[in-house]
Design an enzyme around this catalytic site. Structure first.
Site, PDB file in Angstrom:
ATOM      1  N   ASN A  80      38.082  40.916  39.600  1.00 30.46           N
ATOM      2  CA  ASN A  80      36.633  40.768  39.388  1.00 30.46           C
ATOM      3  C   ASN A  80      36.120  41.629  38.231  1.00 30.46           C
ATOM      4  O   ASN A  80      34.921  41.649  37.972  1.00 30.46           O
ATOM      5  CB  ASN A  80      35.837  40.974  40.691  1.00 30.46           C
ATOM      6  CG  ASN A  80      35.738  42.420  41.134  1.00 30.46           C
ATOM      7  OD1 ASN A  80      35.956  43.328  40.338  1.00 30.46           O
ATOM      8  ND2 ASN A  80      35.414  42.638  42.386  1.00 30.46           N
ATOM      9  N   LYS A  81      37.034  42.312  37.513  1.00 26.80           N
ATOM     10  CA  LYS A  81      36.588  43.160  36.408  1.00 26.80           C
ATOM     11  C   LYS A  81      36.387  42.346  35.119  1.00 26.80           C
ATOM     12  O   LYS A  81      36.584  41.138  35.114  1.00 26.80           O
ATOM     13  CB  LYS A  81      37.598  44.297  36.194  1.00 26.80           C
ATOM     14  CG  LYS A  81      37.717  45.225  37.413  1.00 26.80           C
ATOM     15  CD  LYS A  81      36.391  45.842  37.819  1.00 26.80           C
ATOM     16  CE  LYS A  81      36.534  46.938  38.862  1.00 26.80           C
ATOM     17  NZ  LYS A  81      36.982  46.455  40.182  1.00 26.80           N
ATOM     18  N   ASN A  82      36.033  43.047  34.031  1.00 24.10           N
ATOM     19  CA  ASN A  82      35.670  42.348  32.796  1.00 24.10           C
ATOM     20  C   ASN A  82      36.834  41.564  32.205  1.00 24.10           C
ATOM     21  O   ASN A  82      36.643  40.581  31.502  1.00 24.10           O
ATOM     22  CB  ASN A  82      35.145  43.348  31.763  1.00 24.10           C
ATOM     23  CG  ASN A  82      34.002  44.176  32.331  1.00 24.10           C
ATOM     24  OD1 ASN A  82      33.380  43.789  33.314  1.00 24.10           O
ATOM     25  ND2 ASN A  82      33.739  45.325  31.726  1.00 24.10           N
TER      26      ASN A  82
END
Ligand SMILES: Cc1ncc(COP(=O)(O)O)c(C=O)c1O
Length: 383
Positions: free
Chosen positions: A183-185
């Site tokens: 779910n990170k960049n």
């Protein structure tokens, strides 16, 4: 109505990245090897930094960076109460005493004034968190750290691509730890990296990352290597696999595009949710900085018949997923029982933690789906 559930986050994986993973699987070398080395080189170029080290998660990266400080019993490390469990857990696992300083309610990041009050003769390090991808007040934090002789390990799990006064997080300062969780960049499935300008720390992390051995398996088993090794310390097994690095090789070049898309979507939320009664917009992008918009996390004010938890339930009933970043970590049972934290100690963070909710935000979110979220929010809050 028969429509799909919209998650709050979803990774964007290109066909090229999938082909790279398949090529890796077919290559005969799937653990740490040439793709990991190339990914580290690309990250080094991205940050303009020497010796970037990838690892199995940001949690592993934080733990190794903190272990490299050789904390003594009673040594204190100060961080923000508005963070994930990993930030505090790794301080404890590295042998430190977790100390918290409240956030600034205008930024959701560590308040420099509260930080100054939290520093004692036992403080060894500060772990600022760039919450939601908005840079912490680094000028004030580094000024304090320098004056008091403290190390700064930035928890940059949300902040690959974030800029502070025109400079990328990871391109300056002491040490930064990034996350490549889905779910990170950007993502490698699971994964993370550590950037540090301390050569001694780099050497420790290299050994801690792989059994205390000073060379990786690729260096030992490829044609150019020798299988012999020495064990310099009792290390972990926190290496990243080439299968994961294969994703990273295609995610990093796409990162700028991902962040541009996040910015557009965040601006649409800001514009279309402004003025909705009972909803408070999150801190925006400061002039001169780049907010990575890892999260778009407004607050839902508690009032009769409505609060954050009811709001999340109501959105779920309308097939809209949400995230909770974060529950107040110091009020979890372990931190209250073992470290004596109590409700009311960090009122600004506790107020945010009671009301915050993450709305869907990811590069592939379509405007039509975002409009569905906005409509659902307005419907639930009666705006
Ligand atoms: C602020 C913060 N720090 C650390 C971590 C740990 O990252 P990882 O899942 O890569 O271990 C996270 C993960 O969500 C996080 O949000």
């Amino acid at each position: 109505m028969n429509r799909e559930f919209l998650p709050f986050s979803k990774p964007s994986i290109s066909e090229e990245a999938i082909a790279e993973v398949v090529a890796c699987l077919r290559s005969g070398w799937i653990t740490t090897g040439p793709r990991t080395q190339k990914f580290e080189e690309m990250l080094g170029e991205y940050f303009g930094a020497e010796g970037v080290q990838v690892c199995s998660s940001a949690t592993a990266g934080l733990l190794m960076a903190l272990l490299a400080l050789d904390l003594e019993p009673g040594d204190e490390v100060v961080t923000s109460p508005l963070t994930f469990a990993a930030t505090l857990n790794t301080i404890v696992l590295a042998g430190g005493k977790p100390v918290l300083a409240d956030i600034d309610p205008a930024t959701y990041n560590l308040c420099p004034g509260r930080l100054a009050e939290a520093i004692t003769p036992r403080t060894r390090a500060v772990v600022p968190v760039h919450f939601a991808g908005r840079a912490a007040d680094l000028e004030a934090i580094y000024r304090l750290a320098e004056a008091r002789g403290l190390r700064v390990i930035e928890d940059a799990a949300h902040a690959i691509g974030t800029e502070y006064r025109g400079r990328k997080i990871g391109s300056f300062g002491d040490t930064q730890v990034f996350s490549f969780h889905p779910n990170k960049n950007m993502t490698t499935g699971e994964g993370g990296c550590v950037v540090t300008r301390d050569a001694g720390m780099r050497d420790r992390i290299m050994k801690l990352r792989f059994h205390g051995i000073d060379r990786n398996a690729w260096d030992r088993f490829s044609k150019r290597g020798l299988p012999h090794y020495d064990i310099a310390l009792a290390g972990y097994k926190f290496n990243l696999m080439d299968i994961q690095a294969a994703l990273g090789l295609h995610q990093l070049p796409a990162l700028d595009g991902f962040l541009e898309r996040r910015k557009i979507l965040a601006a649409r939320y800001e514009e279309r949710l402004a003025g909705v009664a009972g909803l408070r917009l999150p801190p925006g992008e400061p002039t001169g900085d780049r907010h990575a918009w890892h999260l778009f996390a407004p607050r839902i004010e508690s009032r009769a018949g409505m609060d954050r938890d009811r709001f999340m339930e109501a959105l779920k009933a309308r097939d809209v997923g949400t995230g909770l970043h974060y529950q107040a970590v110091h009020l979890s049972s372990y931190y209250q029982e073992r470290w004596d934290f109590r409700p009311g100690q960090f009122p600004a963070a506790e107020a945010v933690c009671a009301e915050i909710v993450s709305l869907p935000l990811f590069p592939d979110l379509s405007e039509a789906d975002q409009d569905r979220v906005i409509e659902a929010v307005r419907g639930v809050l009666g705006g």
